[in-house]
Design a protein around this motif. Sequence first.
Motif: not given
Length: 615
Positions: A396-397, A399, A555, A576-577, A579, A592
């Motif tokens: 996962e990402s 932000a 990515r 991003a997944d 935030i 999200s």
Amino acid sequence: MSAHKGRQNSGKTDFNRGFRGAFRFSARAVQLVWSTSRALTIGLALLTLIAGLLPAGIAWVGAQIVDSVVDTARAVQVDPATSLVPLFWLVALECLLVVAMAAAQRGISFCQSLLRAQLGQRVNVMILEKALTLDLSHFEDSEFYDKLTRARREASSRPLSLVNRTFGLAQNLIALSSYAVLLISFSPWAMAVLLLAGLPAFMAEAKFSGDAFTLFRWRSPETRMQLYLETVLAREDGAKEVKLFGLGPMLLDRYRSIFHKLYSADRRLTLRRDSWGLGLGLIGTLTLYGAYAWIAFTTVMGRITLGQMTMYFMLFRQGQSSVSAILSSIGGMYEDNLYLSTLYEYLETPVRASSGTAVKGADHSDGIRFENVSFTYPGSETAALIDINLHIRPGESLALVGQNGSGKTTLIKLLTRLYSPDSGRILLDGTDLEEWDETALRRRIGVIFQDFARYQMRVGENVGAGDVSNFEDEALWREASEKGMASEFIDKLPDGYNTQLGKWFNDGRELSGGQWQKIALARAFMRSQADILVLDEPTAAMDAEAEATIFEHFRAMSKNRIVILISHRFSTVRMADQIIVIQEGRIIEHGSHAELVQQEGHYAHLFSLQAKGYQ
């Protein structure tokens, strides 16, 4: 004014404490010199012993020469050849002793010179080794910088100075003892006169040594400011703004004003020190000539020979020099101990003990968790983070969005164990970060801070700095540079990966801000084993097109890794997944991009403002 008085009072306390334990660092300094070079230390000790014994021998032989001249003058008329032989032997013996004395002094100078070079390096390495063990909080503390400045300015030369004075003290004590054996035959009071005559000047010197040290400690912040102004005025990273904004004359005036302030204090101390030194030094001079009159009177009365008179004159003069040197050595040792206290005060700075031993977590699928984490920087009254809760799984990402100073970078500092939370806990793979071995933890993380380092080294070394175990691996340099989108411009540099960067050294090349950021991205990718990538404003110096290309590439390269991104550009953030929006240390929104826009909260407001800028 109150702060100034406070620092002066603190300095007086330091002086009093230092006087009570004036020589508490002497043994440690001797041990430090001994461990630096045993051979040179032994050589210095032996030569000091020889140099201490020879002056008395030279004085005694000189007396024998004078008396032999008198006796030979009577005998030469009877048997010239035979009567002159003893005189020539005595002259030859004194010549030999003088040569030996010169050789011993030269040998002492030789040993001291080599020890000075080795010991200066040794102490500087000790200072730098200690710096590697300190926490980030130490380097963000102004008082610690004062401590470091004092240690680096004076302490590197003081251990050898202390040992030299210790050996000098031994040499003069040996010499004085040998003088005493000869002087006692003249009068038991002779040694008492010598010793008492030097005490007033010694007491004054010790007092002013303490005052000088107090002044040295008090002005550490001003000295550090001078060094900083020198850096701003004379380095390329400050030159542009200094010239553009016309800051040079103002900063130079500030530099001069600090000097004049420090110089005034030095001048007052020097005037007092030299005035008292001159007055009290007259006591020693009057004592010496009083002794001369005493010896001359005794000779006239026929109680001693002309050769003995010459010897006693020499012994009194050299004895007074030895007493003065002994007292000066003791005063100097006291002063060296005061300055050495700054070195050991720095070296004994408490360091947080790391008790973590884990090299892997209990549940690799759990990722990163922040549970009720709060943190306040040391010395600050405002919390940087308050009750932070978040969870990021592998692949996962995340932000982080918020104003400058909202706590985004602080969160990264906690994750990388540069600081520890005041409350709550952070887990990686189900294991508390406090239980992790710091080296193993940091090997898992590739980080680019927005104030990343720009090393004045080769391009490849700038990239290789991301993984010290593969620092010189050119194949990995190229691989990481490909991932960081830096290889395209690196290949066009004159010497490729061997091009010197920065302007500190010959043939150095300066890069643009965007190129430096690509170097920093490549540095993060050097950690091929890192499964957590943290990017703090990684494309702030790039144009929008370059940023979009970087993140599309990024990515693709970041699958199965945790990615944490800090950025003010929503074109990047929206990828991003999840935030989180941080404001004044608290998470105020979480979701999200689509969810946060739909909520029409703070994130949606910021997004719409930035979007209007492109319309």
